[in-house]
Design an enzyme around this catalytic site. Sequence first.
Site: not given
Length: 672
Positions: A142, A186, A242
């Site tokens: 990201e 985020t 993750s």
Amino acid sequence: MPKVTVAKNAGFCFGVKRATDSLENALRNALPGEKIYTLGHLIHNEAYNASLERRGVRSISLDEIFAVANSATKESPASVLVRAHGCTKETAALLERLADENPNFRWIDCTCPYVKKIHKIAAEADAEKQNFVLIGAADHPEVVGIMSYFEGEKHVFSSPSELESSILPVPIDNLHKKTPVMVAQTTQNLGIWQECQKIMKNLYTNAIIFDTICRVTELRQTEARELAAACDFMVVIGGRESSNTAKLYEICRKECGNTVWIATASELDRALLSGHKNIGIVAGASTPSEEIEEVYKTMSEMNFEEMLESQCLTLNTGDVVIGTVTHVSDAELQLDVGAGVTGYIKAEQITDDAAFKLTENFKNGDKVEAFVIRVSDIEGVAELSKKRVDADRNWLNIVAACEEKTVLEGKVAEAVKGGVVIFCNANRVFVPASQTGVPKDGDLSSIVGTTVQFKIIETKPGKKAIGSIRMVQREARRAQEAEFWAGIEVGKTYNGVVKSMTSYGAFVDLGGVDGMVHVTELSWKHIKNPAEVVSIGQNLTVFVKSFDAEKKRISLGYKTEESNPWNIFKSQYAVGDIASVKIVSMMPFGAFAEIIDGVDGLIHISQIAAQRIAKPADVLAIDQIVDARIIDIDDEKQKVSLSIRALLEEAAAAAEAMPEDYAAEEAPADAE
């Protein structure tokens, strides 16, 4: 048996759910022989990605893109999905180019709208020549994607200490000379982000800081912290790749020392559960609900649905519950929400549409999801809000609509200072007056109550959305214009409306495109002003005489050969016919008489009377109606010669031929 509590916000977030839904949709609608790929793992969950492999969905690297795109054929097309984390600006451009070059290759952008928003912030900051600071993991996909949208001076920091050590005691490069813009990954830890904000604000008073942590991430982290503080054992479920799961693990471990991180239920050591009274379960944004259910079943003999129901046995302000409607009136709904509590939702907590009737839209037995505003244990009632749940859920759709420039539809609820308000799926959207499509200083209340199409052009913290009706109208006009110009041809007939007039012609709206009818094309007669023939707002059938698509100019015709007075005259009269004409003007050499509207004939002075006269006015008067014989028609010059004298001579000759009859007719009745 220990009490097991599953966090309400456990599992797929909006962005991940959107990506997995897109993949399922691609699989459902796949063409015969089509191959589906993901650019990297679609989400950070090993079990889920393994299941995709079993279903024939292969994860590929950027190096394989060219081979996949070039091998796509009509018999074996290929689709590549970009994961929720997004990709770099360069990769997106490459995929777009490859798709343009090969119609059998396509790419589907599943980038989370929250991530796309940061792409936009980075690109705008780059255009303004500002400095860019991101708080997150530099090697995270990201973050890599976000940083590609900024080409100037940019920095990534993973912690407050790293940020502080880099800017103290000497500021980074040109941060003190330019306006620094700071954003967060985020899924960033909320506490870390807040500390970094303090540091930046203390050192750079001009810093522009965007709160870009996903709201679901904030809720997930806050809930994890509170749940871990109340439990003596915590289970964190999520893939090892993750980032947001790793942050949940850090938060839970800080509050509860007995915290384990597992990717699947098979990794859970049941022996670790013994001796604990309160066990909590949280899950990362990439964890499917099936995996959470499997872990829960491993820990308890209760099924997942019973577990969820058990969470509703107590009601607290801020909970979201599902109740069954037991009574409906137009003032409120009453619901059974369990735990011996009756819930009620007032009409204003369901919708802002005053015309919405609860009795027409709800019935007993309906299931309604609502937010708990207030609980009264003494009275056994709870005040609820459906609008709050709808707004929370649909706000993500508003954000997505802003990023994807989607056209939405809603009813204009009210006119306020500076614009109007539209309610879109329980969310309030403000449309500035300049974006309403209403002319400047026009009456904004004229569109209140109407259903309009609009786009979200900006979202702000606090669920504030700015919309534009005018943008949709402008795009519709452009599409209409493009369609018009694609179909225009000389001679084509249109039904239009007179929009405006000048001294030299009338402008006609042909449906989003204007054409002009020159004053000479409005009438076969000479006119001084278009207003003599047409008026503003009049419907007009016109035809294209000529056009210039490049300059957007159209010359229109209105008068036709069928309406040509000369042709009408020729169809009704011939040489020798007698016509009843009106004297319209006189000259020394004769008088002009109107035969039909638009066609005059000349009665030469020698053809006015049987005897010689000095001037036409001696015998004729303006507007006098007389009979005359057509003695000549010049078709080339469109001129007509008339004669009164011919009729007079014919009458005299007839009288001379039958004098007795004429004398008898003209004798007085008492002559005998």
